[in-house]
Design a protein around this motif. Structure first.
Motif: not given
Length: 159
Positions: A118-123, A131-133
């Motif tokens: 959802n346009d956030m970088l995950i670490n 529905g998540d992108v």
């Protein structure tokens, strides 16, 4: 009692014992076959889909490509992945979508350019829902879970 009668009874008893052993062996093999077949079907079951999207003129458009969501779905450039991504910004083993304890998780596989949710970088591994992108390079994938699809179809049928 004559020797012939005793030998006949012993043969009859050994025949019955042999049939019981064969029946027991068949039952063990049948149970093993059924449990293995159930296990294989569970790993091949599709739990939803990932819908591919591409950026065109600043907005994301569905490309028409859909990929089945399996209990363990790998994404990356390598052809060994469940979903092969043709993008220079994708690592060979970029990300992993996995079912763990009844929840869907997204995990970055130490990719060079990172994985977006959802346009956030995950670490670190993170729970994802319908529905998540998921963003990898210039590609985006919208998560559509099976239970949501079934619910939407049921609502459409009611109307």
């Amino acid at each position: 009692m004559s020797v012939d009668v005793v030998l006949f009874v012993l043969r009859l008893a050994s025949g019955v014992l042999l049939l019981l052993i064969l029946f027991s062996l068949f039952m063990v093999m049948w149970r093993d076959y059924r449990s293995t077949a159930t296990e294989v079907l569970a790993t091949q079951r599709v739990y939803g889909q990932l819908i591919a999207m591409r950026e065109i003129d600043g907005s994301y458009v569905v490309t028409g490509e859909t990929y089945p969501l399996l209990p363990l779905t790998s994404l990356g450039r390598s052809p060994t992945n469940t979903i092969c991504i043709d993008d220079n910004f994708a690592s060979s083993e970029h990300a992993l979508v996995a079912m763990r304890n009844g929840q869907w998780w997204l995990e970055d596989r130490h990719s060079r350019n990172g994985t977006m949710l959802n346009d956030m970088l995950i670490n670190q591994p993170i729970v994802i829902t319908h529905g998540d992108v998921i963003g990898i390079g210039s590609m985006k994938f919208r998560l559509q879970l099976e239970s949501w699809t079934v619910n939407l179809q049921t609502q459409d049928e009611r109307q």
